[in-house]
Write a protein that holds these residues in place. Structure first.
Motif, PDB file in Angstrom:
ATOM      1  N   GLY A 108       0.789  -1.215   0.000  1.00  0.00           N
ATOM      2  CA  GLY A 108       0.000   0.000   0.000  1.00  0.00           C
ATOM      3  C   GLY A 108       0.828   1.275   0.000  1.00  0.00           C
ATOM      4  N   LEU A 109       0.145   2.385  -0.342  1.00  0.00           N
ATOM      5  CA  LEU A 109       0.814   3.682  -0.434  1.00  0.00           C
ATOM      6  C   LEU A 109       1.361   4.135   0.914  1.00  0.00           C
ATOM      7  CD1 LEU A 109       1.611   6.182  -2.028  1.00  0.00           C
ATOM      8  CD2 LEU A 109      -0.735   7.046  -1.737  1.00  0.00           C
ATOM      9  N   GLY A 110       0.597   3.922   1.972  1.00  0.00           N
ATOM     10  CA  GLY A 110       1.079   4.318   3.298  1.00  0.00           C
ATOM     11  C   GLY A 110       2.374   3.601   3.651  1.00  0.00           C
ATOM     12  N   HIS A 111       2.420   2.310   3.376  1.00  0.00           N
ATOM     13  CA  HIS A 111       3.626   1.534   3.661  1.00  0.00           C
ATOM     14  C   HIS A 111       4.802   2.023   2.821  1.00  0.00           C
ATOM     15  CE1 HIS A 111       6.356  -1.971   2.975  1.00  0.00           C
ATOM     16  NE2 HIS A 111       6.245  -2.033   4.292  1.00  0.00           N
ATOM     17  N   ALA A 112       4.554   2.343   1.550  1.00  0.00           N
ATOM     18  CA  ALA A 112       5.628   2.836   0.685  1.00  0.00           C
ATOM     19  C   ALA A 112       6.259   4.102   1.260  1.00  0.00           C
ATOM     20  CB  ALA A 112       5.080   3.104  -0.720  1.00  0.00           C
ATOM     21  N   ILE A 113       5.419   5.019   1.717  1.00  0.00           N
ATOM     22  CA  ILE A 113       5.941   6.272   2.288  1.00  0.00           C
ATOM     23  C   ILE A 113       6.677   6.006   3.594  1.00  0.00           C
ATOM     24  CG2 ILE A 113       5.238   8.507   3.253  1.00  0.00           C
ATOM     25  CD1 ILE A 113       2.901   8.333   1.144  1.00  0.00           C
ATOM     26  N   PHE A 125       7.478  16.978   4.454  1.00  0.00           N
ATOM     27  CA  PHE A 125       7.927  16.469   3.157  1.00  0.00           C
ATOM     28  C   PHE A 125       6.768  16.453   2.174  1.00  0.00           C
ATOM     29  CE2 PHE A 125       6.436  13.039   5.804  1.00  0.00           C
ATOM     30  CZ  PHE A 125       5.728  12.208   4.962  1.00  0.00           C
ATOM     31  N   VAL A 126       7.125  16.267   0.917  1.00  0.00           N
ATOM     32  CA  VAL A 126       6.154  16.185  -0.168  1.00  0.00           C
ATOM     33  C   VAL A 126       6.037  14.735  -0.613  1.00  0.00           C
ATOM     34  CG1 VAL A 126       5.770  16.805  -2.597  1.00  0.00           C
ATOM     35  CG2 VAL A 126       6.555  18.539  -0.976  1.00  0.00           C
ATOM     36  N   VAL A 127       4.844  14.336  -1.019  1.00  0.00           N
ATOM     37  CA  VAL A 127       4.637  13.058  -1.699  1.00  0.00           C
ATOM     38  C   VAL A 127       4.071  13.358  -3.080  1.00  0.00           C
ATOM     39  CG1 VAL A 127       3.340  10.889  -1.761  1.00  0.00           C
ATOM     40  CG2 VAL A 127       4.257  11.740   0.412  1.00  0.00           C
ATOM     41  N   ILE A 216       0.993   6.407  10.249  1.00  0.00           N
ATOM     42  CA  ILE A 216       1.107   5.237   9.372  1.00  0.00           C
ATOM     43  C   ILE A 216       1.522   4.016  10.184  1.00  0.00           C
ATOM     44  CG2 ILE A 216       2.445   4.204   7.486  1.00  0.00           C
ATOM     45  CD1 ILE A 216       2.571   6.999   6.211  1.00  0.00           C
ATOM     46  N   GLU A 217       2.449   4.225  11.110  1.00  0.00           N
ATOM     47  CA  GLU A 217       2.947   3.125  11.942  1.00  0.00           C
ATOM     48  C   GLU A 217       1.823   2.507  12.770  1.00  0.00           C
ATOM     49  OE1 GLU A 217       6.906   2.376  14.682  1.00  0.00           O
ATOM     50  OE2 GLU A 217       5.984   4.356  14.680  1.00  0.00           O
ATOM     51  N   LEU A 228      -2.615   5.455   2.952  1.00  0.00           N
ATOM     52  CA  LEU A 228      -2.182   6.789   3.368  1.00  0.00           C
ATOM     53  C   LEU A 228      -3.362   7.606   3.884  1.00  0.00           C
ATOM     54  CD1 LEU A 228      -0.054   9.021   3.609  1.00  0.00           C
ATOM     55  CD2 LEU A 228      -0.497   9.579   1.197  1.00  0.00           C
ATOM     56  N   THR A 229      -4.524   7.474   3.243  1.00  0.00           N
ATOM     57  CA  THR A 229      -5.686   8.252   3.683  1.00  0.00           C
ATOM     58  C   THR A 229      -6.070   7.914   5.125  1.00  0.00           C
ATOM     59  OG1 THR A 229      -7.055   6.616   2.532  1.00  0.00           O
ATOM     60  CG2 THR A 229      -6.719   8.710   1.438  1.00  0.00           C
ATOM     61  N   ASP A 230      -5.875   6.664   5.548  1.00  0.00           N
ATOM     62  CA  ASP A 230      -6.177   6.290   6.936  1.00  0.00           C
ATOM     63  C   ASP A 230      -5.279   7.063   7.901  1.00  0.00           C
ATOM     64  OD1 ASP A 230      -8.084   4.518   6.080  1.00  0.00           O
ATOM     65  OD2 ASP A 230      -6.825   2.737   6.280  1.00  0.00           O
ATOM     66  N   ALA A 231      -4.005   7.188   7.540  1.00  0.00           N
ATOM     67  CA  ALA A 231      -3.058   7.904   8.405  1.00  0.00           C
ATOM     68  C   ALA A 231      -3.371   9.392   8.463  1.00  0.00           C
ATOM     69  CB  ALA A 231      -1.628   7.674   7.908  1.00  0.00           C
ATOM     70  N   ILE A 232      -3.685   9.982   7.331  1.00  0.00           N
ATOM     71  CA  ILE A 232      -4.014  11.410   7.315  1.00  0.00           C
ATOM     72  C   ILE A 232      -5.297  11.657   8.095  1.00  0.00           C
ATOM     73  CG2 ILE A 232      -4.534  13.403   5.861  1.00  0.00           C
ATOM     74  CD1 ILE A 232      -2.907  12.066   3.633  1.00  0.00           C
ATOM     75  N   ARG A 233      -6.258  10.745   7.977  1.00  0.00           N
ATOM     76  CA  ARG A 233      -7.510  10.886   8.723  1.00  0.00           C
ATOM     77  C   ARG A 233      -7.249  10.847  10.230  1.00  0.00           C
ATOM     78  NH1 ARG A 233     -10.351   7.517   6.026  1.00  0.00           N
ATOM     79  NH2 ARG A 233      -9.924   5.676   7.306  1.00  0.00           N
TER      80      ARG A 233
END
Length: 285
Positions: A108-113, A125-127, A216-217, A228-233
């Motif tokens: 997933g995207l969150g894991h990648a970041i 930082f920027v994604v 994310i962690e 990633l949306t879960d982490a931002i939320r």
């Protein structure tokens, strides 16, 4: 604090662009005369980014090679007196510093970041998702950074989409409108199947903070992926996050129609190509 680093998640298989992506990374598919990823890198550099972190997987070596120096080719161009080509080529590796981090599993995207955490440290930082190619007058990444400097909180690029297409995107839930282009968010939903909270979709440009990395962690996996949306939320529950209706024209080059649309747009906006390309298009219209 100046934002210096950008994360480029580029480990995906690119299945929507098969069979081209069987042997070539989707990010290296050519749009007019540059690989897709170079457009996104140039946008980041225009915004003041000094360090780009590629989150790669197997079979992505071509991306690293493209942004590395090619001594033999540069020598050959010089000897052939192809000065224009030499200048274009030599600038690619000098745009900024490039770092590669391997994502061993696609989770997933969150894991990648999160894979970039040691390089990012605690700095904002920027994604950038290089599938999203944007035609702009001012770098969209730069637009977001300006908003981040104003608010000091995560800022997401958003665009309005038809209500019937909201299921394709992460959709923001708006708390209030700050100005003509800026919205304070109260949450977001990843690809809602019904009852989307708005018709404003998140596209592939984000300015994020260390708090998002920590979130994310703590995120649970969803069908084997960390979103990633879960982490931002999670972060948005405790502090402000913003959506910014960027100024620019976006093309989804992760699919064939979006890629063809982008090819026509960028070719017609090139002074050295537009006249001849227009003649070709007229043959088929």
């Amino acid at each position: 604090m100046k934002i210096r680093k950008a994360v480029f998640p580029v480990a995906g298989f690119g299945t929507r662009m098969l069979p081209a992506t069987k042997a070539i990374p989707k990010e290296m598919i050519t749009l007019v005369d540059k690989p897709l990823i170079q457009y996104a890198v140039e946008e980041a550099v225009e915004a003041g980014i000094e360090e780009i972190i590629f989150i790669t997987g197997r079979f992505k070596r071509a991306i690293e090679d493209h942004f590395d120096k090619s001594i033999e080719l540069e020598i050959a161009l010089k000897e052939s007196k192809k000065e224009k080509e030499y200048e274009i080529l030599s600038k690619i590796s000098e745009m900024c510093d490039f770092i590669t981090v391997r994502q061993k599993e696609q989770k997933g995207l969150g894991h990648a970041i999160y894979c970039a955490r040691d390089v990012l440290g605690k700095d904002p930082f920027v994604v950038i998702l290089p599938d999203d190619i944007i035609s702009y007058k001012e770098s969209v990444t730069g637009q977001l950074i300006k908003k981040f400097e104003e608010f000091g909180s995560p800022v997401l690029a958003i665009t309005e989409v038809p209500a019937e297409e909201t299921y394709k995107y992460g959709i923001v839930d708006i708390e209030k409108k700050m100005d003509e282009r800026t919205f304070k968010l109260k949450g977001m939903v990843e690809k809602p199947k019904s009852n989307p909270p708005s018709n404003y979709a998140i596209i592939g440009r984000y300015v994020l903070t260390y708090d998002v990395l920590k979130a994310i962690e703590e995120c649970d996996t969803n069908q084997g992926e960390i979103q990633l949306t879960d982490a931002i939320r999670k972060v948005t529950k405790d502090q402000s996050s913003y959506g910014y209706l960027y100024d620019g024209l976006r093309f989804d080059c992760g699919n064939k129609i979006g890629y063809l649309d982008a090819t026509i747009h960028f070719a017609l906006n090139r002074d050295d190509l537009k006249d001849d390309f227009t003649k070709i298009l007229k043959k088929y219209c």
